[in-house]
Design a protein around this motif. Structure first.
Motif, mmCIF file in Angstrom:
data_model
loop_
_atom_site.group_PDB
_atom_site.id
_atom_site.type_symbol
_atom_site.label_atom_id
_atom_site.label_comp_id
_atom_site.label_asym_id
_atom_site.label_seq_id
_atom_site.Cartn_x
_atom_site.Cartn_y
_atom_site.Cartn_z
ATOM 1 N N ALA A 110 -22.026 9.036 -23.065
ATOM 2 C CA ALA A 110 -20.985 9.287 -24.061
ATOM 3 C C ALA A 110 -21.591 9.484 -25.440
ATOM 4 N N ALA A 111 -22.596 8.676 -25.773
ATOM 5 C CA ALA A 111 -23.227 8.767 -27.084
ATOM 6 C C ALA A 111 -23.981 10.076 -27.264
ATOM 7 N N VAL A 112 -24.526 10.608 -26.178
ATOM 8 C CA VAL A 112 -25.225 11.898 -26.251
ATOM 9 C C VAL A 112 -24.224 13.047 -26.336
ATOM 10 N N LEU A 113 -23.120 12.937 -25.595
ATOM 11 C CA LEU A 113 -22.112 14.001 -25.608
ATOM 12 C C LEU A 113 -21.401 14.090 -26.954
ATOM 13 N N GLN A 114 -21.199 12.937 -27.586
ATOM 14 C CA GLN A 114 -20.423 12.904 -28.836
ATOM 15 C C GLN A 114 -21.041 11.868 -29.767
ATOM 16 N N PRO A 115 -22.153 12.192 -30.407
ATOM 17 C CA PRO A 115 -22.867 11.189 -31.205
ATOM 18 C C PRO A 115 -22.240 10.899 -32.570
ATOM 19 N N ALA A 116 -21.376 11.762 -33.054
ATOM 20 C CA ALA A 116 -20.946 11.689 -34.458
ATOM 21 C C ALA A 116 -20.348 10.336 -34.823
ATOM 22 N N GLY A 117 -19.506 9.770 -33.947
ATOM 23 C CA GLY A 117 -18.819 8.537 -34.312
ATOM 24 C C GLY A 117 -19.568 7.263 -33.983
ATOM 25 N N VAL A 118 -20.674 7.360 -33.242
ATOM 26 C CA VAL A 118 -21.335 6.167 -32.713
ATOM 27 C C VAL A 118 -22.349 5.634 -33.724
ATOM 28 N N ARG A 119 -22.045 4.463 -34.289
ATOM 29 C CA ARG A 119 -22.939 3.830 -35.266
ATOM 30 C C ARG A 119 -24.157 3.226 -34.585
ATOM 31 N N ARG A 120 -23.900 2.466 -33.534
ATOM 32 C CA ARG A 120 -24.946 1.744 -32.824
ATOM 33 C C ARG A 120 -24.638 1.775 -31.337
ATOM 34 N N LEU A 121 -25.684 1.696 -30.536
ATOM 35 C CA LEU A 121 -25.544 1.750 -29.086
ATOM 36 C C LEU A 121 -26.328 0.590 -28.479
ATOM 37 N N VAL A 122 -25.667 -0.203 -27.617
ATOM 38 C CA VAL A 122 -26.322 -1.316 -26.936
ATOM 39 C C VAL A 122 -26.206 -1.090 -25.434
ATOM 40 N N LEU A 123 -27.341 -1.002 -24.765
ATOM 41 C CA LEU A 123 -27.408 -0.763 -23.328
ATOM 42 C C LEU A 123 -27.895 -2.040 -22.664
#
Length: 264
Positions: A110-123
């Motif tokens: 999801a973060a790769v498809l639509q990065p604009a809104g994603v501040r931080r990513l935790v996997l």
């Protein structure tokens, strides 16, 4: 005092997406659970997150109170699109994503498809299986046997056979909600662990990303860490040494130590 606010539904990506909201103040955070974890089973984690973040816990399609049934598709790409559609439907224009296991792979995509809104990513301990790679260590019978048993009703004591280290409260909650996990949805997700190569997405990440690794899970091994770091040199790694794959269940405080102030 509970940080739980309410449960609600939103129409997004053509389906009903159910979520639970905690906190209501601070930066927005979307939490995407794993393969057989309805949103409510992450409530004990969301209560803590809700102290600082406006936390939304998703029922992934085919689980919990979100849309389910034979008319839907359950592939990883569609489920990743669900996440982005959910954020758009709630008009969240800046948010962090936390995903566990399957949910981590959906969050990554999801973060790769639509990065604009994603501040931080935790996997959190995402499967690293895929075409030409070693199998995911969790075996299919563990999932399907417990789901089928739950359909006729099971209690916390019967759930002990599948989750022997969990507390009675945790086993009771899983026993109550596991029947909402639609078997074909779970099977497709499990197959996608082996048929979809999530490694393709790491080089495309443009936001700060934390990879949390279970020391006892057997999901991410040192060689996997090295490969992911080579694909995305900016990634931050955090280990929870004494936890299995279900990190917050095994070491609640360790989960939050590993998370630290990353979301800030």
């Amino acid at each position: 005092m509970s940080r739980f606010l309410y449960g609600a539904n939103v129409q997004a990506n053509g389906i009903r997406q159910h979520y639970l909201r905690y906190g209501g103040q601070g930066p927005a955070l979307i939490l995407i659970p794993g393969i057989t974890s309805p949103a409510i089973t992450w409530g004990f984690v969301a209560e803590r997150l809700g102290e600082k973040y406006d936390t939304y816990v998703l029922d992934v399609r085919g689980r919990g109170l979100s849309s389910s049934g034979p008319e839907l598709t359950y592939d990883a790409e569609t489920c990743a699109q669900d996440v982005n559609a959910f954020a758009a439907a709630l008009k969240l224009d800046s948010y962090s994503l936390i995903g566990h296991s399957m949910g981590a792979r959906f969050a990554l995509r999801a973060a790769v498809l639509q990065p604009a809104g994603v501040r931080r990513l935790v996997l959190v301990d995402p499967p690293v299986s895929g075409p030409g790679r070693r199998d995911y260590p969790g075996k299919w019978p563990w999932y399907v046997d417990s789901i089928r048993q739950s359909l006729s009703g099971m209690d916390a004591e019967q759930m002990r056979a599948y989750c022997p280290t969990w507390s009675e409260e945790q086993r009771q909650l899983r026993a109550e909600w596991l029947h909402t996990c639609y078997e074909p949805a779970i099977q497709r997700a499990y197959e996608d662990f082996h048929q979809v190569d999530s490694h393709r997405d790491y080089p495309a990440l443009s936001m700060p990303t934390l990879l949390m690794i279970a020391g006892l899970g057997g999901v991410i091994l040192p060689e996997d860490e090295a490969e992911i770091r080579a694909l995305q040199p900016e990634i931050t790694l955090a280990h929870v040494a004494n936890a299995g794959h279900m990190i917050p269940w095994d070491d609640f405080d360790g989960f939050f130590r590993a998370l630290g102030d990353f979301l800030d």
